[in-house]
Design a protein around this motif. Sequence first.
Motif, short mmCIF file in Angstrom:
data_model
loop_
_atom_site.label_atom_id
_atom_site.label_comp_id
_atom_site.label_asym_id
_atom_site.label_seq_id
_atom_site.Cartn_x
_atom_site.Cartn_y
_atom_site.Cartn_z
N THR A 176 51.12 48.95 20.69
CA THR A 176 51.50 50.52 21.05
C THR A 176 52.46 50.67 22.01
OG1 THR A 176 49.67 50.53 22.62
CG2 THR A 176 49.07 50.91 20.46
N ALA A 177 52.82 49.51 22.72
CA ALA A 177 54.19 49.64 23.40
C ALA A 177 55.14 48.60 23.11
CB ALA A 177 53.63 49.42 25.01
N PRO A 178 55.87 49.16 22.25
CA PRO A 178 56.94 48.12 21.70
C PRO A 178 58.31 48.18 22.61
CG PRO A 178 56.89 50.40 20.30
CD PRO A 178 55.83 50.20 21.22
N ALA A 179 58.33 49.11 23.20
CA ALA A 179 59.63 48.99 24.19
C ALA A 179 59.06 47.91 25.28
CB ALA A 179 59.72 50.34 25.13
N ASP A 180 57.80 47.64 25.62
CA ASP A 180 57.58 46.56 26.61
C ASP A 180 57.39 45.29 25.83
OD1 ASP A 180 57.70 48.51 28.61
OD2 ASP A 180 55.44 49.09 28.28
N CYS A 181 56.78 45.26 24.70
CA CYS A 181 56.48 44.03 23.86
C CYS A 181 57.06 44.05 22.63
CB CYS A 181 54.88 43.70 23.96
SG CYS A 181 54.41 42.26 23.00
N PRO A 182 58.28 43.96 22.32
CA PRO A 182 58.68 44.00 21.02
C PRO A 182 58.25 43.13 19.71
CG PRO A 182 60.57 43.35 22.55
CD PRO A 182 59.25 43.65 23.35
N ARG A 183 57.94 41.81 20.49
CA ARG A 183 57.37 41.00 19.56
C ARG A 183 56.26 40.52 20.05
NH1 ARG A 183 61.85 37.55 17.46
NH2 ARG A 183 61.68 38.79 15.72
N ARG A 232 49.76 49.96 27.48
CA ARG A 232 49.69 50.15 28.91
C ARG A 232 48.20 50.35 29.30
NH1 ARG A 232 54.37 51.94 31.66
NH2 ARG A 232 56.26 50.81 30.62
N ALA A 233 47.96 50.31 30.36
CA ALA A 233 46.54 49.98 31.09
C ALA A 233 46.39 51.62 31.19
CB ALA A 233 46.47 49.41 32.25
N THR A 234 45.18 51.95 31.28
CA THR A 234 44.66 53.16 31.72
C THR A 234 44.46 52.95 33.26
OG1 THR A 234 43.52 53.33 29.67
CG2 THR A 234 42.79 54.97 31.48
N LEU A 276 43.62 48.23 37.66
CA LEU A 276 44.98 48.57 37.26
C LEU A 276 45.54 49.72 37.11
CD1 LEU A 276 44.32 46.47 33.91
CD2 LEU A 276 45.30 45.44 36.08
N ASP A 277 46.95 49.83 37.59
CA ASP A 277 47.88 51.01 37.40
C ASP A 277 48.09 51.22 36.06
OD1 ASP A 277 47.79 51.15 40.21
OD2 ASP A 277 49.65 49.96 40.36
N ALA A 278 48.67 52.65 35.77
CA ALA A 278 48.82 52.99 34.57
C ALA A 278 50.18 52.50 33.78
CB ALA A 278 49.04 54.46 34.28
N ASP A 279 51.00 51.90 34.72
CA ASP A 279 52.26 51.38 34.16
C ASP A 279 52.20 50.07 34.07
OD1 ASP A 279 52.24 50.48 36.75
OD2 ASP A 279 54.24 50.78 37.27
N SER A 280 51.23 49.17 34.24
CA SER A 280 50.82 47.79 33.74
C SER A 280 50.53 47.59 32.37
CB SER A 280 49.61 47.28 34.74
OG SER A 280 49.97 47.32 36.01
N LEU A 281 51.24 46.50 31.73
CA LEU A 281 50.97 46.19 30.43
C LEU A 281 49.91 45.34 30.30
CD1 LEU A 281 52.43 46.54 27.64
CD2 LEU A 281 53.69 44.54 27.89
N VAL A 282 48.87 45.39 29.36
CA VAL A 282 47.76 44.50 29.35
C VAL A 282 47.71 44.00 27.68
CG1 VAL A 282 46.79 45.55 30.93
CG2 VAL A 282 46.34 46.42 28.82
#
Length: 792
Positions: free
Chosen positions: A208-215, A280-282, A297-303
Amino acid sequence: MKLSEQWLREWVDPPVSTDELAERLTTAGLEVAGVEPVAGPQAGIVVGEVLSVAPHPNADKLRVCKVHVGQEQPLDIVCGAPNVREGMRAPTALVGAELAGGMKIKKAKLRGVESFGMLCSGEELGIEESSEGLLALPQDAPVGEAIGDVLNLDDVSIDLDLTPNRGDCLGIAGIAREVGVIYRCPVNPPDMPAMEPAVADEFPVEITAPADCPRYVGRVIRNVDPSAPTPLWMQERLRRSGLRSISAIVDVTNYLLLELGQPMHAFDLEKLAGGIQVRRATQGEGIALLDGTELTLDADSLVIADGNGPVALAGIMGGLSTAVSEQTRHIFLESAHFTPTAISGRARRYGLATDSSHRFERGVDFALQRRAMERATALLLDIIGGEPGPVIDVSSEEHLPQRQAIGLRPERIKRVLGMSVAPETVTEVMTRSGASVVEEGDRWEVTPPSFRFDLVIEADLIEEIARIVGYDNVPSVAPRANLEVRTATESRVELFRMRHLLMDRGYHEAITYSFVDPGQQAKIDPDEQPVRLSNPISADMAVMRTTLWTGLLKALAYNQNRQQGRVRLFESGLRFRRRDGATHQTPTLAGVVAGSPYPEQWGSPQRPLDFHDVKADVEALLGLSGDPDQFTFVPSRHPALHPGQAATVQRGDRQVGSLGALHPSLLKELDLTGPVYLFELDAELAAAGRVPKFEALSRFPAIRRDIAIIVDEGVTAQAVRECIGQASSDVLKKLELFDVYQGEGIDSGKKSLALGLILQAASRTLTDTEVDALVDTVVKALGRQLGADLRG
C-alpha cells in the motif's frame, strides 16, 4: 565492511598480492582501513579424534582423553572442556605448538596425570573472541590434517571504510565487480539457478506504500529443520566478516547480506496471520523487535504488517512475535527493495543501527531481489531441507528507480582530468562497471546499472574513469587563470577589521553550528519561523538559525559550566530567515557578554556589567564607518531581551541590529549566571562607511559656551543632540554632554543636563553677538521642542 580475501578471490582472482590489492582498492576510492589474519599461529595444530573419555582420578572437572592425531599411538590429553565427548573431532595442539595467546604447549602433568597436548577451542585458535568449549569439527575432517588446511585459515580479513555513496560495495559481489574493473579480469560469481517449486503454497502480499517499497519478493518454504547446524565454512565466512553465527536460517539471510548486499528476513509462517502488507505505520502503533526493544511508531515509519499488526520495521529489524525459533517448521522468506528516503533516518530516530538499515539508506540494487531469493532458497534447502513454493514477486514498475542515459563527451573528460582517455578505455571501464554504453558519433550515451545510485551526471562518469585509470596516472597540471585585480572599496569596512576590533576589546571569536535546537530557537526568536532540515543530524540540530544568539548562548553556558566567570564571545556568520517564500541568508555579527566589564585588578574596583558597557562596544564597531553620528539607538522590545534594557540600532529608517540584556526568564531557563548582554548587527549595513575627506583646521579661535537645561527625565540625550543640531548652524563644531544631575534643587521627574557647545568659523573670528544669538536660538528650540528650561 569486512570481508574474507579467500571469499573475494573465489569471485575474482587478480594476480596480485594482498598488500597490492589493498593499496589499489584504496587508490580507487574504497579505502582499506585494515588487513589482519583471521587466526593465530597454526603450526603444530592438527585434527584430533577423541577415542575415549575417562574421569580424572584427582579432579572432578577434568577428563583424561585418548586422542588419535594420525600417529601410531593415540595421545593422552587431560581436558576440562564441558563438551568433550567420545567420537568428537576437534583441533589438537601437539607438544611444541604455539596458541593464539602466545602459550606454548609442553608435556605436562596435571593433577598427577601426564598430558601430551591440548584440545583447543576457537578462542585458543584465535578465531573466536570467547568460547565455552572445544571447537567441534565436521566428522569428515581428516584426522592428523593441519587445522589451517581444514579450516582454510591461510586468509586475511579486509576492513573497508566505504563512503556513503558506494552502497553497491556493501557485499562481496560489489567488491568483486570493482576488482574486476580495476584489474580488467573476469568475475566468476557462483551459480544461482532458479529453484523449482516443490509445493504450490503462496502467501498473500499487498503493497500500500509503493513509493517506499516498489518491489517485494517472498517465498514459502515448508518442512524445514531449524535444528540443523550451520556448516563450518559458512560460520567462518560470517565470522571473518564481523558477524557471529546464530542459527542456520538467520545465518543464511546474513550470508546473502554479505555476499550480494541484499538484506533478507525470515518469518515463522505459522505466526503470520492473514497476509503480508507493506504500509506506513499508524501513529502510536507499537512493535517489539528481535532485540527486545519495544517501540511506539511514528506515522511516517514503513512497516511490514500482517492481520494482527506490524511484524517488522521495514528495512531495519524484524519483529519478535514472528521470529523463527527451534520450533519453526515453515518459513516465509522476504527479499524487498525499500527506497533510501523511506529508511533514511528512521533507525537513528529509534536509537537503532543495523546492517540492513545501513544498506537500504545507501541504496540496494532494485533488480537484485529475485536473484537473492533463489540463492537463499538453494542454501536453505542444502542446510535445513524443506519444500519451496513459487516465488511471489509484487512490484510497482512506475515507482521503481528509473535509469536515465547520461551523455559523456571526450572533450569534457580532457577538460576535467587534464588528459585524454582512449575511447576504447572509456567504453571498457563503463561496460565493466555494469553500465549500458551506446556510442553516438564522438560521444557516449551511458545508462548506469541498477546498483549504481551514485552515477547521476556526467561528472560522476568522469570520476569513475579517473578512479579506474588511477588517480596516480592523472597528470599534475598547474591551473591557468586570468586574474582580475579588484579595487578595494574605501567606503566599506571589511569584516576582518570588525573582528579584530572586538578582539582588541577583549572578545574571543566563537564558531557555532548553523543547525540549532528548534525548542531553544523558539524561545530566543519566537517571531521567526525557522527553515527546517529534511534530514537533520539529530533532533537538537533540526532547524537553521534565525539569529546567532542561539549558538552563542549555548557557548556561554558551556563556558560558565566550566567556571569561566568573565566571558566575552562574538561570532560572524549567516542567519537564515524566510521572506516572501524564499530563504534569505544575511551576514551577521553578534556577541554575548557576561561577568565583570574588566578583569580583576588593583586599579579599579569590580562592578557589575551594564547596558552601557555593551553599547560602548557596539558604538566602537559602528565608529569604524567613519560616520558614527548616522547611527541612532532607539529603545525597543525584543522577546529575548529585558524590557527597558533593549534597543535597536537604526541607520536612517533601516534597522541595523539589536542589543540589550537577556530576559530574566530566559536567564533562568537556560541556567545562566547573569547579567548577560547581547548584540547582533547586520554586517552589510554596519560595514557601509564614509570615505575620509580632508578639511583644513581653522586658523580662527574656537569659543565654548556651557549651558545647563532642565528636562523631563524621559528625554534622551539623542533627542537633545538632534534638536541642537537642527537649530544651530555649521559653526557648531562639537557638542558635549558633560554632566547629568538629579537631586536637590531639581523637581521630581526632572533632570539637569550640562552641555558644552564649541563654536568655530572657518573664515573669521566669531563675535560675542553671533555666539549669544546662536546660543539663544538653541535654548529656545530646546524649550519649544523638548520643554526644556534654562537652569539658573
